[in-house]
Scaffold this motif. Structure first.
Motif, short mmCIF file in Angstrom:
data_model
loop_
_atom_site.label_atom_id
_atom_site.label_comp_id
_atom_site.label_asym_id
_atom_site.label_seq_id
_atom_site.Cartn_x
_atom_site.Cartn_y
_atom_site.Cartn_z
N ASP A 1 0.85 -1.19 0.00
CA ASP A 1 0.00 0.00 0.00
C ASP A 1 0.89 1.24 0.00
O ASP A 1 1.67 1.45 0.93
CB ASP A 1 -0.89 -0.03 1.23
CG ASP A 1 -1.87 1.13 1.29
OD1 ASP A 1 -1.76 2.06 0.46
OD2 ASP A 1 -2.75 1.11 2.18
N CYS B 1 2.83 6.04 -7.08
CA CYS B 1 1.48 6.38 -7.54
C CYS B 1 1.41 7.89 -7.74
O CYS B 1 2.08 8.65 -7.03
CB CYS B 1 0.42 5.97 -6.51
SG CYS B 1 0.44 4.22 -6.05
N CYS C 1 -2.36 1.57 -5.28
CA CYS C 1 -2.67 3.00 -5.32
C CYS C 1 -4.11 3.25 -4.90
O CYS C 1 -5.01 2.46 -5.21
CB CYS C 1 -2.45 3.54 -6.73
SG CYS C 1 -0.75 3.37 -7.34
N ALA D 1 -7.89 4.96 -4.95
CA ALA D 1 -8.79 5.26 -6.05
C ALA D 1 -8.47 6.63 -6.64
O ALA D 1 -8.23 7.59 -5.90
CB ALA D 1 -10.24 5.21 -5.57
N SER E 1 -5.79 7.35 -8.34
CA SER E 1 -4.35 7.50 -8.49
C SER E 1 -3.83 6.43 -9.45
O SER E 1 -4.29 5.28 -9.41
CB SER E 1 -3.65 7.36 -7.13
OG SER E 1 -2.25 7.43 -7.26
N ASP E 2 -2.91 6.80 -10.32
CA ASP E 2 -2.36 5.87 -11.30
C ASP E 2 -1.01 5.32 -10.84
O ASP E 2 -0.28 5.96 -10.08
CB ASP E 2 -2.16 6.57 -12.65
CG ASP E 2 -3.48 6.97 -13.30
OD1 ASP E 2 -4.47 6.24 -13.13
OD2 ASP E 2 -3.51 8.02 -13.97
N ASP F 1 -2.86 3.39 -16.15
CA ASP F 1 -4.19 3.48 -15.56
C ASP F 1 -4.65 2.07 -15.19
O ASP F 1 -5.40 1.43 -15.93
CB ASP F 1 -5.15 4.13 -16.56
CG ASP F 1 -6.56 4.30 -15.99
OD1 ASP F 1 -6.74 4.09 -14.78
OD2 ASP F 1 -7.48 4.63 -16.77
N VAL F 2 -4.15 1.56 -14.08
CA VAL F 2 -4.54 0.24 -13.59
C VAL F 2 -4.96 0.37 -12.13
O VAL F 2 -4.41 1.18 -11.38
CB VAL F 2 -3.40 -0.80 -13.72
CG1 VAL F 2 -3.11 -1.09 -15.19
CG2 VAL F 2 -2.13 -0.33 -13.02
N LYS F 3 -5.94 -0.43 -11.75
CA LYS F 3 -6.46 -0.37 -10.39
C LYS F 3 -5.68 -1.30 -9.46
O LYS F 3 -5.07 -2.26 -9.91
CB LYS F 3 -7.94 -0.77 -10.38
CG LYS F 3 -8.84 0.17 -11.16
CD LYS F 3 -10.28 -0.31 -11.13
CE LYS F 3 -11.20 0.63 -11.91
NZ LYS F 3 -12.61 0.16 -11.90
N ALA F 4 -5.74 -1.00 -8.17
CA ALA F 4 -5.12 -1.88 -7.18
C ALA F 4 -5.82 -3.23 -7.23
O ALA F 4 -7.05 -3.32 -7.15
CB ALA F 4 -5.24 -1.27 -5.78
N SER G 1 -7.31 -7.00 -6.33
CA SER G 1 -7.98 -7.58 -5.16
C SER G 1 -7.16 -8.78 -4.69
O SER G 1 -7.31 -9.89 -5.20
CB SER G 1 -9.40 -8.00 -5.52
OG SER G 1 -9.40 -8.88 -6.63
N VAL H 1 -10.50 -7.89 -9.10
CA VAL H 1 -9.70 -6.89 -9.81
C VAL H 1 -8.36 -7.54 -10.12
O VAL H 1 -7.65 -7.97 -9.21
CB VAL H 1 -9.49 -5.61 -8.97
CG1 VAL H 1 -8.69 -4.58 -9.77
CG2 VAL H 1 -10.83 -5.03 -8.54
#
Length: 665
Positions: free
Chosen positions: A173, A337, A352, A354, A356-357, A408-411, A413, A421
């Motif tokens: 994190d 990030c 990162c 929400a 944040s890239d 542009d990818v999400k953290a 799961s 995710v």
């Protein structure tokens, strides 16, 4: 019939919802940890032990070093297969994998020693490097220790879409990382300017699994795919003349440099075009390749004094593609990030918040030995500055390249192994398990001399040049829709010492950075540059030029903008003009006379052969399709056998019911 139908339904549901993470769960603090540990094969790095490689022996040595990499990759795949079998004991793994690998390596190492010995002093002690060790899986920090052993091999299913990582412990994190920025103070004589080159984001999809620096003439020499921006002719068979004549995705056509790095993938079950190709899915590099949102290429100065021009065709590799087994001494990637770039990670992927890239960055070596454009280990001809910004004795400062790549990818799961995710990770050698510490960047300088002089003058005079600059000395205005990320703050040229922790400053560095390390000593095999070439740094620069619209590249632009703008033709490649380019010297030579760039190296294959060389990604023929790998219904042959039994039971019940009805009536 009911029992068979129930068995079918239960098995299909279980297979369809199977995740890739393999046993993750939260600990007391709420952080997700993985108990997964994957065994891998740890082989000594032969190249780093070589002390001298005569120029004439380089092709043979490079070929054998590439063969050693292929042998390790093949053995690792065997180890994965052995881990999915039952009844394997340590003796069996030794007999079927480790001992044959040792024999293969011993033969290749012997050929390396012979090649060097025929033209110089035969290297000693290489025979002891033939044996590899089976490295048990490491448990996550703070979590249960994995129990992988030689009898287990790679754990069944492993982790990640390709079965060889990443695992939950490879992520951290970013908000839990402490800010840490420490830059050396700039002296009065500092070169404070910056120069930015806009080369797009590889929206056109130029990839291959070669590395012309480390394994020239060897297809799939990297065993993982690279993103390329800038020079459009880079592959394993590209000569210096090929690079000079190739097109470029850079807005200013005077920059034909090659910038490349391992691709980032989303492990979301997508079958990419390389799913069945060496370097791709067959080597555990699976999932959808992510096109960067922004790519910023910034050259900056030195905090103590002026910089001199980079020699044409200078090669630099930063980071270590084998750092997971070699150790972190040469690791030099940074992960962060947007909005948190005062917090940097070296050995973790960032989670990162929400909005944040993900930011991936490399700072390249900025001290040059003044003679060589390459070295046997691709490291000793360049170096990082000391903490105060000074270069080692005998080295001179050159512009420092910083690459900042935004995705542009999400953290992911982590609790369900990336099922909700998807996980993201960089491509790697199979046995390196997609660890973030293995990230690395490569650069070949193919700036024309006029543009390089402008860069040096811009940096030394303290100006901001290039797209997004202040207009003084700008070489090209940004092309609409370039998506190059030129709004990022340029690098400051600062470096750090090796051994930085995961909370190091934005540009952690190593004392001997390199990609696939080979040696620690500058050798007679080093490419050399004439001292006269460096004098270009002190010449009065010509007025800054602006690229004409016809020169704006079309290959590195976002597809959405390409759809709305007319394609801009690439200029016809003209023969490279003679320069004082450093060239490979003859054996035993440490310096060479100036020579045209076109005569530096000859291509080892025809253009048609290069176009069809194995390991090169073919053009897409369709949109990516769902990949039939772990957790997919396409695994019917290996994971749905209980469903097949259920179908048989259901059919048997139906037949019996029909027969009973006939007998009744």
């Amino acid at each position: 019939m009911l029992g068979g139908g129930g068995l079918v339904a239960a098995n299909v549901y279980a297979s369809a919802t199977e995740n890739w993470g393999g046993g993750s769960g939260p600990n007391e603090t709420g952080h997700v940890l993985s108990a997964d540990g994957m065994a891998t094969i740890d082989c000594p790095d032969v190249g780093s032990r070589l002390t001298a490689v005569p120029e004439a022996a380089r092709p043979d040595v490079d070929r054998e070093l590439a063969l050693l990499d292929r042998q390790t990759a093949d053995a690792y795949r065997q180890l994965q297969q052995a881990g999915q079998s039952t009844g394997q004991d340590s003796g069996s793994v030794d007999d079927t994998i480790m001992n044959p690998l040792k024999e293969q390596r011993a033969a290749a190492i012997g050929r390396i020693a012979d090649a060097v010995g025929r033209l110089g002093e035969r290297p000693q002690g290489l025979d002891a490097l033939a044996a590899c060790t089976l490295r048990p899986g490491d448990g996550a920090s703070g979590g249960p220790q994995a129990t992988a052993s030689p009898t287990q091999g790679a754990q069944p299913g492993g982790a990640g879409q390709g079965g060889n990582g990443p695992v939950a412990s490879d992520y951290a994190d970013i908000t839990s990382v402490q800010p840490d920025v420490s830059n050396p103070p700039q002296q009065a004589d500092a070169s404070r300017g910056t120069f930015t080159s806009d080369c797009g984001v590889n929206a056109g999809g130029l990839f291959n699994s070669d590395n012309v620096i480390v394994a020239p003439g060897v297809s799939n020499g990297a065993h993982h795919f690279h993103d390329y921006v800038g020079n459009q002719g880079n592959n394993a068979f590209a000569s210096d003349d090929d690079l000079a004549k190739a097109g470029t995705s850079c807005a200013d056509q005077g920059d034909k440099s090659s910038y490349y790095w391992p691709v980032l993938r989303l492990q979301n079950g997508t079958q990419e075009r390389d799913a069945g190709s060496p370097g791709g899915g067959t080597e555990g590099n699976a999932g959808r390749i992510v096109t960067p949102k922004q790519v910023t290429l910034t050259f900056s100065g030195n905090p103590l004094g002026k910089v001199t021009a980079m020699p044409r065709l200078l090669r630099i590799i930063t980071g270590d593609a084998k750092a997971f087994v070699n150790g972190p001494g040469n690791a030099n990637a940074s992960w962060s990030c947007t909005g948190y770039e005062d917090r940097q990670l070296k050995d973790k992927y960032p989670l990162c918040p929400a909005g944040s890239d993900v930011v991936r960055s490399f700072k390249f070596q900025s001290c040059w030995d003044g003679r060589n454009i390459d070295s046997a280990n691709h490291r000793t001809h360049v170096a990082f500055t000391a903490p105060d910004g000074s270069c080692p004795a005998g080295f001179r400062p050159i512009p420092q390249l910083e690459e900042r790549i935004v995705y542009d990818v999400k953290a992911p799961s982590l609790a369900d192994g990336g099922r909700t995710v998807p996980l993201f990770a960089v491509d790697s050698f199979p046995e390196q398990l997609h660890k973030p510490v293995t990230d690395h960047g490569d650069f070949i300088n193919v700036f024309d001399e006029d543009l390089m002089r402008q860069m040096v003058d811009c940096i030394n005079s303290g100006r901001t040049c290039g797209p997004g600059g202040d207009g003084s000395g700008a070489t090209a205005s940004p092309t609409p829709g370039s998506g190059s990320g030129t709004t990022a703050a340029p690098g400051d040229g600062a470096t750090q010492q090796p051994g930085d922790t995961a909370t190091s400053a934005p540009a952690p560095s190593a004392s001997r950075p390199g990609g696939e390390p080979r040696t620690d000593a500058t050798t007679t095999a080093d490419r050399t540059a004439t001292p006269e070439h460096t004098a270009t740094a002190d010449r009065t620069t010509a007025p800054a030029r602006t690229a004409s619209p016809g020169h704006a590249a079309d290959q590195g632009r976002a597809a959405s903008h390409r759809a709305t703008e007319p394609a801009r033709p690439r200029p016809t490649s003209a023969p490279a003009r003679p320069t004082s380019a450093p060239t490979r010297p003859a054996s035993g030579s440490t310096q060479s006379a100036p020579a045209p760039a076109s005569s530096s190296v000859t291509s080892s294959s025809s253009p048609s052969a290069r176009a069809t060389a194995p390991g090169h990604l073919p053009p897409p023929s369709a949109q990516p399709q769902p990949q039939g790998t772990q957790g997919a219904l396409a695994e019917t042959g290996t994971h749905l056998w209980p469903a097949a039994l259920g179908i048989l039971l259901a059919l048997s019940g139906l037949i019996m019911l029909l027969r009973a009805r006939r007998l009744r009536y």
